[in-house]
Enzyme design. Structure first.
Site, mmCIF file in Angstrom:
data_model
loop_
_atom_site.group_PDB
_atom_site.id
_atom_site.type_symbol
_atom_site.label_atom_id
_atom_site.label_comp_id
_atom_site.label_asym_id
_atom_site.label_seq_id
_atom_site.Cartn_x
_atom_site.Cartn_y
_atom_site.Cartn_z
ATOM 1 N N ASP A 205 33.326 42.334 46.122
ATOM 2 C CA ASP A 205 34.013 41.858 44.917
ATOM 3 C C ASP A 205 33.621 42.684 43.694
ATOM 4 O O ASP A 205 34.205 42.525 42.631
ATOM 5 C CB ASP A 205 33.690 40.381 44.673
ATOM 6 C CG ASP A 205 34.594 39.745 43.623
ATOM 7 O OD1 ASP A 205 35.797 40.079 43.597
ATOM 8 O OD2 ASP A 205 34.109 38.935 42.820
ATOM 9 N N SER A 229 39.699 37.526 39.333
ATOM 10 C CA SER A 229 40.097 37.706 40.727
ATOM 11 C C SER A 229 40.930 36.504 41.161
ATOM 12 O O SER A 229 40.546 35.360 40.930
ATOM 13 C CB SER A 229 38.866 37.828 41.623
ATOM 14 O OG SER A 229 38.077 38.936 41.247
ATOM 15 N N GLN A 279 42.501 42.838 47.298
ATOM 16 C CA GLN A 279 42.323 41.842 46.246
ATOM 17 C C GLN A 279 43.410 41.999 45.196
ATOM 18 O O GLN A 279 43.734 43.111 44.785
ATOM 19 C CB GLN A 279 40.955 41.999 45.578
ATOM 20 C CG GLN A 279 40.662 40.946 44.508
ATOM 21 C CD GLN A 279 39.302 41.161 43.858
ATOM 22 O OE1 GLN A 279 39.190 41.932 42.912
ATOM 23 N NE2 GLN A 279 38.277 40.487 44.367
#
Length: 287
Positions: A205, A229, A279
């Site tokens: 991430d 996110s 993502q």
């Protein structure tokens, strides 16, 4: 073991409260919301507690639903959706104040032989001689406005990242939506494949959402600029380990409707493709 990495392993050791119910602690990194990679990793850790060790995770797909509060624990409820002959499926809900803040679906499978092919590793320089994030922060500290400066001063770094295209605070320019980072655990990890998968999920991430902002010359310190996110997916093509350097090769194929999509491959230094990460993130100006 360095203190930052030891603290991360403590966070990933989720506490079993009841059958299929776990509690995860939060770190103290000065953020106003819980770091998304932590929630992904803790949810994976909870799911893995309910899966046989000979069935490692091969994919996970998750959604960030609400911001996590860093000052209270997170509950993880695991649902055992399927235990098949080859594949096992789990669904995990992360809960605070009785509301779901995050959901993850993970699929686990035993390793078996089969046909193989893979994209090659990009031709890039190795990690030697590159500055890591802590060194880059120290170099640019005088350029970083508050509260970013204090937050970064206090930030734990259990994962060492060395970007091949390091930017500089205060310099905003439009660049191609491509970046590469070498990364590894900042210390030795126990020989536990499930733990390595969780630490890997935690690391992926980091930096990925930056990629979709590069073509637009966006200033992260602008208070009008909002990012978050929205989801996070990982396909584990092979077992992962963070004992050595891994290359995080990232690109952003598209951005539209205040959302940027990011895609990455993760390679060993020897060129083996270990995982693919995707993502989508929010990228909007307010006011």
């Amino acid at each position: 073991m360095p203190t930052a990495l030891a603290r991360l392993l403590t966070l990933l050791d989720v506490e079993e409260l009841e059958v299929d119910l776990y509690r995860g602690r939060n770190g103290d990194e000065g953020w106003i919301r819980v770091y998304g990679g932590q929630v992904v990793a803790q949810a994976l850790a909870a799911a893995q507690r309910t899966v046989p060790a000979d069935r490692p995770v091969h994919s996970l797909h998750s959604y960030f639903i609400r911001p996590g509060e860093p000052n209270i624990p997170i509950l993880y409820r695991v649902e055992r959706e399927r235990d098949g002959a080859s594949f096992t499926t789990r669904r995990v809900s992360a809960i605070q104040h009785g509301r779901t803040i995050f959901s993850l679906t993970g699929s686990f499978a035993r390793l078996e032989p089969g046909h193989e092919h893979a994209d090659p590793i990009p031709a890039v320089a190795g990690p030697e001689g590159l500055m890591n994030h802590a060194q880059l922060h120290a170099r640019d500290r005088h350029l970083i406005p508050e509260p970013w400066r204090t937050t970064w001063d206090n930030r734990d770094r259990p994962i060492e990242f060395r970007p091949l295209q390091p930017g500089q605070w205060g310099v905003v320019e439009k660049l191609p939506p491509v970046q590469q980072n070498w990364f590894r655990a900042d210390g030795d990890l126990p020989d536990d494949p499930a733990l390595h998968a969780c630490v890997f999920a935690y690391a992926t991430d980091m930096t990925l959402l930056d990629t979709c902002t590069l073509p637009h010359g966006l200033d992260w310190t602008d208070p009008r600029f909002q990012t978050a996110s929205l989801d996070h997916s990982i396909w584990f093509h092979r077992p992962v380990t963070l004992d050595g350097w891994l290359l995080y090769a990232q690109t952003s194929p598209v951005a539209a409707h205040a959302r940027g999509f990011n895609l990455a491959h993760v390679f060993t230094r020897e060129g083996t493709l270990l995982a693919t990460v995707a993502q989508e993130g929010l990228m909007r100006y307010r006011g």
